[in-house]
Design an enzyme around this catalytic site. Structure first.
Site, PDB file in Angstrom:
ATOM      1  N   HIS A  52      60.592 124.285   1.499  1.00  0.00           N
ATOM      2  CA  HIS A  52      61.346 125.482   1.871  1.00  0.00           C
ATOM      3  C   HIS A  52      60.531 126.371   2.813  1.00  0.00           C
ATOM      4  CE1 HIS A  52      64.108 128.866   1.221  1.00  0.00           C
ATOM      5  NE2 HIS A  52      63.036 129.612   1.086  1.00  0.00           N
ATOM      6  N   GLU A  74      64.801 119.739   1.673  1.00  0.00           N
ATOM      7  CA  GLU A  74      65.073 120.874   0.803  1.00  0.00           C
ATOM      8  C   GLU A  74      66.346 120.643   0.003  1.00  0.00           C
ATOM      9  OE1 GLU A  74      66.197 124.342   2.790  1.00  0.00           O
ATOM     10  OE2 GLU A  74      65.187 125.685   1.402  1.00  0.00           O
ATOM     11  N   ASN A 421      24.345 144.493  -5.138  1.00  0.00           N
ATOM     12  CA  ASN A 421      23.190 145.341  -5.462  1.00  0.00           C
ATOM     13  C   ASN A 421      23.179 146.577  -4.593  1.00  0.00           C
ATOM     14  OD1 ASN A 421      22.109 143.834  -7.494  1.00  0.00           O
ATOM     15  ND2 ASN A 421      20.723 142.693  -6.188  1.00  0.00           N
TER      16      ASN A 421
END
Lengths: 702, 160, 128
Positions: A52, A74, A421
């Site tokens: 699709h 589809e 850090n």
């Protein structure tokens, strides 16, 4: 301007390729499922979704053939997932066939051919037979006490999924969840994983009721075979409430899904229709101007790095063949055949040229831009800055700088730790920054550039800098230095204390960043890549970390040297010069040997002694190889300089993992193996053994 | 020829039925003792190429060598098992095996003998037969021709 | 300077919209396009800035465009934000629902760069 559209088209090709691959993996999983007699509706759904999406994209970029094929796939997949068609072997074969055709379509568009690939028509024909139009479904959805609001926001696709679940007799549940926006991704992954074992989450609906800007509330619609009690046991928590959506008593009720929303006057749709009505093919070329062809194409190929390693190995072996060839030429000449010899030499030179070209070519293939890693880091920065509640401006320069792919893979972790850090310890919170007159947003600048055979990466922040006193205190407390060191350490040495284990982690773990990852781990990781790391800092101004890495690990130029009977290789990118050594001008200071080199002292290291090899100190002339890594230099004393050679460094195995000072071994020809020195490690070993900083891990072990 | 093979196999099957699944072992000598390792764990047997000593390596590692471009870490099996060292002969060989992490390790042995087949029932458990600390590496003892062969667990020996 | 939030899970679609908006500079003026790859990213980005328009695909995994629109309209802060929804051409139902929920405008796939620019223009005008 047209360039950016072209780039978008290139992305399309990449994405299309990926979708097709996902589709392929999906089909394989379906294949496996069929053989085991297992029915997995999610697989079919995923396949449908892939196709699709492909259809949508194909339409957008004017890829007619792809659009057509996707469209029919589809339809067929829709039938399959609604249970209206059966997934037989034949059907599966057909679907696999589609993958081949997709491949041909992509290839055709790449080569700019306008022709429809062979087999497309036939495939489409067969798909059409199996497929067919999708009939409107029965409104089973309305038999449930679904909040009309929830129904109203389901897309057609999601509604399909809901229906197919209901048709299979699953129960419906609503999960009401409350999550922090910052950790949303993780929380969702977690709940998805847990929910997957019990059923399918159909949709996520943010309720808009969030009490604060940092949290979000969502309703999840889920279908499952399990009982409410089971689901509650598996999923409920203080942030997640599980409720069942009951089946209604058999009195039909009016739902908003039944009532039709007001008919839409044409003018509200602010886009002139121009698009084909449903049922027509994806003949969308009308929307794409005719001169825009699909000729601009993706030229990228994804390669498994192991294949490149193998190619590199072969290049290495060819290099040995080349050396043998040259030796044969010599022998032939010595045996009085000068003509044949010069022919051989000519062949050898030709071979050499081609081999270098090939080697360069392969090396180039291994190179990827650092931008790959940097992009990932941007996302991490956003995440961390929100976690720690600090505003951060992340500036990246030099992302097109290229480096070996293997190195790139290993870089993201160390870089991420350093940035974390930095944000955590370095950048002050908004209040403090205001107090010292800094802009509210902290800046972290990431810069990369090539310097000779190295790549330099700099990470700089405008935070509070490293507190040297606190650092020394901590090191003292951990026993890494003693009181006399405190007085004697230079600024640079104090800052490098940060790389000792335990020094750069927090004592108490707080629940956001935990203890933090020590800089010693970062340094070790960088060391494994053949690189070094340096730190500079100015209190109140900021901190800058500089990482220097070799451009590639694969093949390097090296200087071959001999110590006693053994041959060693020293990568040339760390060698600044080599000179004859006659033993004069050597002083001993603090237990370390130094020699003068153009007015500066150069620490010396007798390789034989350091490696525990028989030291032939009496023999006359020796040589000093000056190794430079980062800002440090070391003179390595060897017996003999053999010469320069390109080598392929092979890493030593785990059995030898504890042995320090080598970055691997290489073939020297005639099956002989030479060890490759790691100048960085040597420098550390030698320079620090004379210092008063005591750290067992840094000393040479026998 | 075909007939012979069929007969042999049937004979095997009968033995197998009696003794459990058959495993194949490669036997070799280390000083005076006979050892064996499971054939499936060996990928190749080679004559030792020049071995480069690695300074500061563990004492039972002889060094590294190259076999067709692949770097091999050579372990002196005698030292690892603490067997007494005799003079090396021209028959020493290196048995190549691959660890789980992909490293190729070579074991230096004195002389390679033949491949034998043992059923599970023919392998005696170690118990108190051998003392010392090599028992961790031993799978058991096999006696196909009455002479004891110490069966070694190769994965345990190469240690990863 | 127009600030547009684009919510779209397909990378190439994002690239296409970005390129189209660049091309439409004559009509739209300078545009800053902030891209979100999912409804979740959009939820994170919404509170952190001021936007003039949201362009969202309807069909996205997890949080779809309709749900995002619903969230926007339900929220005091963003209620008035113009929203342009991108739908697939065959889904009438999606469009109807979108309208019911208060979408400002629609654009159906497939569309051209020019159509996108026109739709953006219309959505911005429609809002005022």
């Amino acid at each position: 301007m047209v360039d950016s559209i072209d780039k978008a088209r290139e992305e399309f090709f990449s994405e299309a390729q990926e979708i097709i691959e996902t589709f392929s993996r999906n089909l394989l999983a379906l294949d496996a499922a069929i053989s085991e007699g297992v029915k997995d509706p999610t697989l079919v759904n995923e396949a449908f979704r892939a196709v699709h999406t492909l259809k949508g994209l194909a339409g957008l970029f004017g890829a007619v053939a792809m659009g057509t094929l996707s469209h029919h796939l589809e339809d067929l997949l829709d039938e399959l997932r609604l249970g209206r068609a059966e997934l037989t072997r034949t059907v599966l074969d057909l679907l696999f066939g589609a993958i081949d055709v997709f491949g041909k379509i992509l290839a055709a568009e790449r080569s700019g051919s306008e022709a429809m690939p062979p087999g497309l028509d036939e495939l489409v024909g067969r798909l059409r037979e199996l497929g067919g139009s999708v009939a409107p479904e029965a409104g089973m959805v309305t038999d449930y006490e679904l909040d009309p609001g929830m129904l109203a926001v389901l897309t057609e696709y999601e509604e399909h999924r809901l229906r197919s679940n209901l048709e299979q007799g699953l129960r419906l549940y609503r999960l009401h969840v409350k999550f922090d926006l910052a950790t949303l991704d993780k929380a969702l992954e977690e709940i998805k994983d847990r929910a997957k074992r019990h059923g399918e989450i159909i949709t996520y609906l943010p309720t808009g009721e969030s009490s604060s800007i940092e949290t979000i509330e969502l309703d999840l619609l889920m279908a499952s075979h399990d009982d409410l009690s089971i689901l509650i046991g598996a999923l409920a928590s203080d942030r997640i409430i599980v409720e069942e959506i009951e089946r209604k008593p058999l009195v039909p009720a009016a739902f908003s899904s039944r009532t039709h929303p007001p008919v839409v006057p044409e003018s509200v749709l602010s886009v002139p229709s121009g698009h084909p009505r449903p049922g027509e093919e994806a003949a969308d070329l009308a929307l794409v101007s005719p001169d825009r062809s699909l000729r601009s194409l993706t030229q990228t190929v994804r390669v498994d790095i192991r294949k490149l390693d193998r190619l590199m190995n072969i290049v290495g072996e060819l290099a040995i063949v080349r050396n043998v060839l040259s030796r044969i030429a010599e022998r032939v000449r010595a045996e009085g055949q000068p003509q044949i010899s010069s022919e051989l030499l000519r062949v050898h030179r030709n071979f050499e040229r081609r081999l270098t070209e090939m080697q360069d070519g392969i090396l180039e293939v291994r190179m990827v831009p650092l931008g790959q890693v940097f992009e990932r880091l941007s996302r991490v920065v956003r995440q961390i800055s929100r976690e720690l509640d600090k505003e951060i401006r992340f500036v990246i320069t030099g992302s097109e700088t290229e480096i070996d792919k293997l190195i790139v893979e290993e870089l993201s972790d160390p870089l991420m730790h350093m940035i974390r850090n930095s944000i955590d310890h370095g950048i002050e919170d908004t209040a403090e920054r205001a107090r010292v007159g800094k802009p509210a947003a902290g800046t972290i600048a990431l810069n990369a550039f090539q310097k000779g055979n190295h790549v330099v990466i700099e990470i700089e922040d405008d935070g509070r800098g490293i507190d040297e006193n606190a650092l020394m205190q901590k090191a003292l407390r951990l026993g890494k230095i003693d009181l006399t060191d405190r007085e004697q350490l230079s600024r640079e040495e104090v800052l490098s204390l940060i790389f000792l284990p335990g020094v750069s982690t927090r004592e108490r773990a707080d629940d956001v960043s935990g203890r933090g990852v020590g800089m010693d781990v970062v340094k070790t990781n960088i060391g494994h890549l053949g690189g070094v790391i340096d730190v500079q800092s100015e209190p109140g101004i900021g901190t800058k970390m500089t990482i220097t890495l070799p451009i590639t690990l694969a093949i390097v130029s090296a200087l071959l040297v001999r110590v006693g009977e053994q041959v060693f290789a020293i990568p040339l990118n760390s060698v600044s010069e080599a000179l004859a050594f006659d033993g004069r001008g050597v002083r001993v200071v603090d237990g370390r040997e130094l020699m003068g080199l153009r007015g500066q002292s150069l620490p010396l290291c007798r390789l034989a002694r350091v490696l525990g090899l028989p030291d032939d100190s009496t023999s006359g002339r020796k040589f000093v190889v000056v190794a430079t890594v980062g800002t440090r230099r070391l003179g390595i004393l060897v017996d003999y300089l053999i010469g320069q050679q390109d080598i392929v460094i092979k890493p030593l195995g785990k059995t030898l993992a504890e042995v320090r000072g080598f970055s691997g071994a290489t073939e020297l020809g005639d099956q002989n193996v030479g060890l490759v020195l790691d100048p960085g490690a040597l420098i550390e070993e030698v320079l620090l053994s004379g210092e008063s900083v005591r750290e067992k891990g840094l000393r040479a072990h026998g | 020829m075909a007939n012979l093979t069929r007969v042999e196999r049937r004979g095997h099957l009968r033995r197998a039925a009696a003794a459990g699944p058959i495993r194949e072992f490669l036997t070799f000598t280390l000083s005076v003792d006979l050892y064996a390792v499971e054939l499936t764990t060996i990928r190749e047997i080679v004559s030792p190429p020049p071995v480069t000593h690695v300074p500061r390596a563990p004492h039972d590692v002889l060094g590294v060598c190259s076999v067709r471009g692949v770097l091999v870490t050579v372990v002196d099996l005698r030292k690892r098992l603490r067997a007494p060292a005799p003079p090396s002969s021209s028959r020493t060989r290196i048995l190549l095996s691959e660890t789980r992490s992909g490293e190729v390790v070579g074991l230096l042995v004195d002389e390679v003998r033949q491949v034998i087949r043992l059923g599970a029932g023919e392998i005696e458990p170690v118990a108190a037969v051998l003392g010392g600390d090599i028992s961790a590496h031993v799978l058991g003892i096999g006696r196909p021709d009455n002479d004891p062969i110490i069966l070694l667990d190769l994965n345990s020996i190469i240690g990863v | 300077m127009l600030r547009i939030l684009l919510v779209e899970d397909s990378q190439s679609m994002r690239a296409f919209v970005s390129a189209s908006v660049e091309q439409g500079a004559a009509e739209l003026g300078e545009v800053e396009l902030i891209q979100a790859a999912s409804g979740f990213d959009a939820l994170r980005l919404l509170p952190r800035g001021r936007y003039d328009l949201v362009i969202s695909d309807i069909n996205m995994p997890d949080i779809n465009g309709l749900e995002l629109l619903n969230f926007i309209r339900a929220n005091e802060k963003y209620r008035a934000l113009p929203v342009l929804l991108i739908s697939t051409q065959s889904s009438e139902k999606d469009r109807q629902r979108g309208l019911a929920l208060g979408a400002t405008a629609f654009l159906a796939k497939p569309f051209s760069s020019e159509q996108l620019v026109a739709a953006v223009r219309a959505a911005l005008d429609g809002a005022s």
